[in-house]
Design a protein around this motif. Structure first.
Motif, mmCIF file in Angstrom:
data_model
loop_
_atom_site.group_PDB
_atom_site.id
_atom_site.type_symbol
_atom_site.label_atom_id
_atom_site.label_comp_id
_atom_site.label_asym_id
_atom_site.label_seq_id
_atom_site.Cartn_x
_atom_site.Cartn_y
_atom_site.Cartn_z
ATOM 1 N N ALA A 269 0.369 -0.269 0.030
ATOM 2 C CA ALA A 269 0.420 -0.185 -0.021
ATOM 3 C C ALA A 269 0.824 0.658 -0.387
ATOM 4 C CB ALA A 269 -0.767 -0.370 1.464
ATOM 5 N N PHE A 270 0.826 2.134 -0.931
ATOM 6 C CA PHE A 270 1.017 3.091 -0.977
ATOM 7 C C PHE A 270 0.995 4.042 0.490
ATOM 8 C CE2 PHE A 270 1.945 7.458 -0.949
ATOM 9 C CZ PHE A 270 3.013 8.075 -2.259
ATOM 10 N N PHE A 271 2.363 4.638 1.227
ATOM 11 C CA PHE A 271 2.394 5.776 1.737
ATOM 12 C C PHE A 271 3.292 6.923 2.020
ATOM 13 C CE2 PHE A 271 3.222 6.872 6.404
ATOM 14 C CZ PHE A 271 1.783 7.856 6.785
ATOM 15 N N GLN A 272 3.128 7.864 1.762
ATOM 16 C CA GLN A 272 4.430 8.905 2.089
ATOM 17 C C GLN A 272 5.331 8.046 2.470
ATOM 18 O OE1 GLN A 272 4.072 11.556 0.070
ATOM 19 N NE2 GLN A 272 1.723 11.864 -0.444
ATOM 20 N N LEU A 273 6.374 9.241 2.586
ATOM 21 C CA LEU A 273 8.128 8.316 2.945
ATOM 22 C C LEU A 273 8.950 8.861 3.718
ATOM 23 C CD1 LEU A 273 8.987 7.218 -0.526
ATOM 24 C CD2 LEU A 273 8.972 5.827 1.276
ATOM 25 N N LEU B 25 2.100 18.180 4.709
ATOM 26 C CA LEU B 25 1.278 18.676 2.955
ATOM 27 C C LEU B 25 -0.268 18.435 3.811
ATOM 28 C CD1 LEU B 25 1.306 18.038 0.428
ATOM 29 C CD2 LEU B 25 1.688 15.787 0.628
ATOM 30 N N TYR B 26 -0.596 17.711 4.220
ATOM 31 C CA TYR B 26 -1.728 17.242 4.395
ATOM 32 C C TYR B 26 -2.899 18.505 5.392
ATOM 33 C CZ TYR B 26 -0.604 12.362 3.626
ATOM 34 O OH TYR B 26 0.075 11.156 2.311
ATOM 35 N N ASN B 27 -1.767 19.031 6.542
ATOM 36 C CA ASN B 27 -2.686 20.545 6.734
ATOM 37 C C ASN B 27 -2.874 21.498 5.880
ATOM 38 O OD1 ASN B 27 -3.542 19.200 9.614
ATOM 39 N ND2 ASN B 27 -1.287 19.206 9.861
ATOM 40 N N TYR C 115 -6.146 10.537 -6.733
ATOM 41 C CA TYR C 115 -5.305 9.147 -6.515
ATOM 42 C C TYR C 115 -5.180 9.346 -5.059
ATOM 43 C CZ TYR C 115 -4.690 10.576 -11.282
ATOM 44 O OH TYR C 115 -4.947 11.178 -13.241
ATOM 45 N N SER C 116 -5.520 8.556 -4.159
ATOM 46 C CA SER C 116 -5.958 8.368 -2.965
ATOM 47 C C SER C 116 -4.681 8.128 -2.277
ATOM 48 C CB SER C 116 -7.877 7.949 -2.676
ATOM 49 O OG SER C 116 -7.933 7.196 -2.866
ATOM 50 N N GLY C 117 -4.597 6.568 -2.489
ATOM 51 C CA GLY C 117 -3.632 6.195 -1.986
ATOM 52 C C GLY C 117 -4.215 5.502 -1.011
ATOM 53 N N ILE C 118 -3.677 4.954 0.042
ATOM 54 C CA ILE C 118 -4.667 4.419 1.168
ATOM 55 C C ILE C 118 -5.663 5.770 2.194
ATOM 56 C CG2 ILE C 118 -2.979 3.168 1.961
ATOM 57 C CD1 ILE C 118 -2.332 4.596 4.276
ATOM 58 N N ILE D 181 -10.328 8.003 -4.854
ATOM 59 C CA ILE D 181 -10.890 6.875 -5.338
ATOM 60 C C ILE D 181 -9.051 7.263 -6.325
ATOM 61 C CG2 ILE D 181 -10.347 7.191 -8.631
ATOM 62 C CD1 ILE D 181 -12.821 9.615 -8.342
ATOM 63 N N GLU D 182 -9.096 5.627 -6.344
ATOM 64 C CA GLU D 182 -7.520 4.599 -6.111
ATOM 65 C C GLU D 182 -7.994 3.562 -7.103
ATOM 66 O OE1 GLU D 182 -4.249 5.615 -4.436
ATOM 67 O OE2 GLU D 182 -4.084 3.457 -5.756
ATOM 68 N N SER D 183 -6.839 3.100 -8.088
ATOM 69 C CA SER D 183 -6.730 2.293 -8.346
ATOM 70 C C SER D 183 -6.184 0.328 -7.686
ATOM 71 C CB SER D 183 -6.092 2.369 -9.822
ATOM 72 O OG SER D 183 -4.619 3.042 -9.490
ATOM 73 N N VAL D 184 -5.223 0.810 -6.282
ATOM 74 C CA VAL D 184 -4.310 -0.606 -6.318
ATOM 75 C C VAL D 184 -5.365 -1.381 -5.453
ATOM 76 C CG1 VAL D 184 -2.555 -1.062 -5.160
ATOM 77 C CG2 VAL D 184 -2.182 0.601 -6.808
ATOM 78 N N GLU D 185 -5.550 -2.410 -5.247
ATOM 79 C CA GLU D 185 -6.318 -3.118 -4.555
ATOM 80 C C GLU D 185 -5.629 -3.264 -3.119
ATOM 81 O OE1 GLU D 185 -9.432 -4.518 -5.049
ATOM 82 O OE2 GLU D 185 -9.119 -5.486 -2.494
ATOM 83 N N LYS E 183 -12.848 2.119 -6.284
ATOM 84 C CA LYS E 183 -11.313 1.559 -6.720
ATOM 85 C C LYS E 183 -11.581 1.620 -8.340
ATOM 86 C CE LYS E 183 -9.198 -2.556 -7.048
ATOM 87 N NZ LYS E 183 -9.477 -3.245 -8.305
ATOM 88 N N GLY E 184 -10.617 2.248 -9.069
ATOM 89 C CA GLY E 184 -10.551 2.082 -10.657
ATOM 90 C C GLY E 184 -9.870 3.235 -10.716
ATOM 91 N N ASP E 185 -9.482 3.146 -12.025
ATOM 92 C CA ASP E 185 -9.226 3.913 -12.571
ATOM 93 C C ASP E 185 -9.517 6.012 -12.415
ATOM 94 O OD1 ASP E 185 -6.485 5.355 -15.192
ATOM 95 O OD2 ASP E 185 -8.761 5.961 -15.633
ATOM 96 N N VAL E 186 -8.807 7.209 -12.101
ATOM 97 C CA VAL E 186 -9.550 7.601 -12.680
ATOM 98 C C VAL E 186 -10.201 8.441 -12.821
ATOM 99 C CG1 VAL E 186 -9.159 10.155 -11.746
ATOM 100 C CG2 VAL E 186 -7.557 8.766 -9.856
ATOM 101 N N VAL E 187 -9.961 8.376 -14.449
ATOM 102 C CA VAL E 187 -10.595 9.225 -15.567
ATOM 103 C C VAL E 187 -12.263 8.240 -15.434
ATOM 104 C CG1 VAL E 187 -10.153 9.317 -18.087
ATOM 105 C CG2 VAL E 187 -8.632 10.010 -16.580
ATOM 106 N N PHE F 205 -6.181 16.243 -6.383
ATOM 107 C CA PHE F 205 -6.133 15.570 -6.714
ATOM 108 C C PHE F 205 -4.062 15.565 -6.823
ATOM 109 C CE2 PHE F 205 -8.206 16.965 -9.988
ATOM 110 C CZ PHE F 205 -8.819 15.794 -10.026
ATOM 111 N N ASP F 206 -3.237 13.828 -6.333
ATOM 112 C CA ASP F 206 -2.525 13.944 -5.966
ATOM 113 C C ASP F 206 -2.035 13.063 -6.933
ATOM 114 O OD1 ASP F 206 0.692 13.371 -4.981
ATOM 115 O OD2 ASP F 206 -0.928 12.686 -2.873
ATOM 116 N N PRO F 207 -1.440 13.263 -8.057
ATOM 117 C CA PRO F 207 -1.033 11.578 -9.143
ATOM 118 C C PRO F 207 0.150 11.585 -8.868
ATOM 119 C CG PRO F 207 -1.348 13.619 -10.255
ATOM 120 C CD PRO F 207 -1.767 14.272 -9.276
#
Ligand SMILES: C[S@@+](CC[C@H](N)C(=O)[O-])C[C@H]1O[C@@H](n2cnc3c(N)ncnc32)[C@H](O)[C@@H]1O
Length: 453
Positions: free
Chosen positions: A285-289, A297-299, A317-320, A337-341, A363-367, A383-385
């Motif tokens: 799962a994506f998480f900022q490094l 950033l989120y604030n 492009y929401s990630g988790i 919206i996020e594509s990775v399960e 779940k799915g491709d943003v477009v 957006f956070d592509p």
């Protein structure tokens, strides 16, 4: 071309500016010369190493006139490793330079005039060392020992990393411990020439709030000893709570994870806490490094959004879905919206564990999802592509749908500027704010606020 420089030619040049990868740029007969580790305003002697159509590459031989901003790099393998590009520059200057990279991209791609006043100073990272919460490093078995490191750029020479000043301290500590255990148990790094060994990479991720660690072994083929090692790590060290192994024999692919990914010891996820929300992190799962800067950033998104309780927001492009979690208490509903399960799964677990239930995960491709849900009355889209940016289809959707406000988070100034060029047909840029997520690298994160003209 007349006066073409041959490979091996030495010459003196003055560095005019910095390039997108942190290299100094000088010129010879108006053709750029890219020089790693050289700084603007420095006079340097260089040796030409490659000649491309539009630029040369050259090695730095000596600095004739030194920039006052030059400092001694703090990492002993800085010049070989390639992981950082700006350790030879004072930190404050790296911040100014990152803003400059955004200005350069905007000047190059955005036709509408963008006032420099809109481009704010880069927000510094505090801390700016030991900030990286995840490392994914390759291994080699060398002189009877497993070593971990980074491949020297454009080579197959692995530069050993023992105590990286960018990774969190615990990540360094556990790499050493795991490698020692592998040596003891005769578990070897995979070698493609001799076809010996099994372990290709070790990924270590650490959650800052809970100090929990997740270890993932990427193996060329099954290795029962790794399962034993995984169990040992979880039993022996209280911090290591989750160990996975992935079988991945595709040496050409840049992906770590395959369908053959299994938990071998401990729990499925580690827990990170941000803004009082508990996030479940599975290995893929994506998480900022940079955890602290992720919170900044989120604030910033909350500050720029000026959200109202009646607002409908999309986190694309929401990630988790951390942005959705930060925004949810301020608005009526958020669609993520996020594509990775794996990320969707982590986002679901996070929602189950927490109080904000006004988030819908799509779940799915943003477009595709945006077009399917085009009738939702959206007030703000965040957006956070990935580095590829929004691209034609998303910008076309926005020009048609015209949400009142867009917040665009970008990790690539060039694709950001190309997208802004299109969006400024209908939107006014209100602010552009660089955030330093990756200190001492050439990467820069940017948050742009746009509203309808
Ligand atoms: C830069 S990350 C941002 C994640 C999140 N905003 C955060 O701060 O953690 C981009 C995310 O977009 C997802 N992604 C990439 N392409 C996508 C697409 N075409 N449609 C939906 N999601 C996509 C990736 O899986 C990744 O989770």
């Amino acid at each position: 071309m007349e006066n073409k420089l041959p490979i091996g030619q030495r010459l003196t040049t003055e560095i005019q500016k910095i390039g997108i990868n942190g290299e100094g740029i000088g010129y010879y007969n108006r053709k750029a010369i890219f020089v790693d580790f050289a700084l603007p305003k420095e006079e340097v002697e260089v040796e030409i190493t490659a000649d491309f159509d539009t630029y040369y590459k050259a090695n730095l031989v000596q600095i004739i006139k030194k920039s006052p901003s030059r400092v001694e790099p703090f990492c002993p393998v800085y010049h070989e490793c390639g992981g950082c590009q700006l350790q030879h520059l004072a930190y404050d200057e790296t911040l100014a330079l990152k803003r400059e990279l955004i200005i350069q991209a905007i000047r190059r791609y955005v036709k509408t005039k963008v006032s420099l006043d809109l481009i704010k100073p880069t927000i510094a990272s505090n801390p700016n060392t030991h900030y990286r919460n995840k490392a994914s490093l390759p291994l080699q078995y060398k002189f009877g020992k497993n070593i971990i490191g980074m491949y020297k750029p454009n080579s197959n020479h692995l530069v050993e990393i023992k105590d990286c000043p960018i990774q969190e301290q615990d990540i360094n500590k556990f790499y050493t411990l795991i490698l020692n255990q592998m040596d003891k148990r005769k578990i070897l790094a995979y070698n493609n020439t001799s076809k010996t060994g099994t372990v290709r990479f070790i990924i270590i991720r650490r959650a800052e709030a809970t100090a929990q660690i997740q270890v993932t072994f990427i193996l060329y083929k099954e290795d029962p000893e790794i399962v034993e090692l995984g169990k040992y790590l979880v039993e022996k060290f209280k911090e290591i709570v989750s160990v996975y192994r992935v079988i991945n024999d595709d040496l050409k692919s840049r992906e770590f994870f395959t369908k053959n990914t299994n938990l071998i010891a401990g729990t499925e996820a580690i827990n990170e806490v941000l803004n009082d929300v508990v996030f479940s992190l599975k290995p893929d799962a994506f998480f900022q490094l940079n955890t602290k800067q992720a919170d900044v950033l989120y604030n910033k998104v909350i500050e720029l959004g000026q959200f109202k309780p009646t607002d409908i927001v999309i986190d694309a492009y929401s990630g988790i879905a951390p942005i959705a979690q930060y925004v949810a208490p301020h608005v009526k509903r958020v669609y993520a919206i996020e594509s990775v399960e794996a990320s969707i799964q982590s986002a679901k677990d996070t929602i189950i564990q927490n109080t904000h239930k006004n988030i819908d995960l799509l779940k799915g491709d943003v477009v595709e999802v945006l077009n399917k849900k085009k009738d939702i009355p959206v007030d703000v889209i965040v957006f956070d592509p990935p580095r590829t940016g929004l691209g034609e289809k998303v910008t076309a959707f926005l020009l048609k749908k015209k949400p009142k406000k867009i917040i665009y988070i970008s990790c690539n100034p060039s694709t950001l500027a190309k997208d802004l060029d299109v969006l400024t047909q209908a939107y006014t840029i209100k602010s552009i704010e660089p955030i330093d997520m990756f200190p001492f690298t050439s990467h820069v994160e940017t948050v742009v606020l746009m509203s309808m003209v």
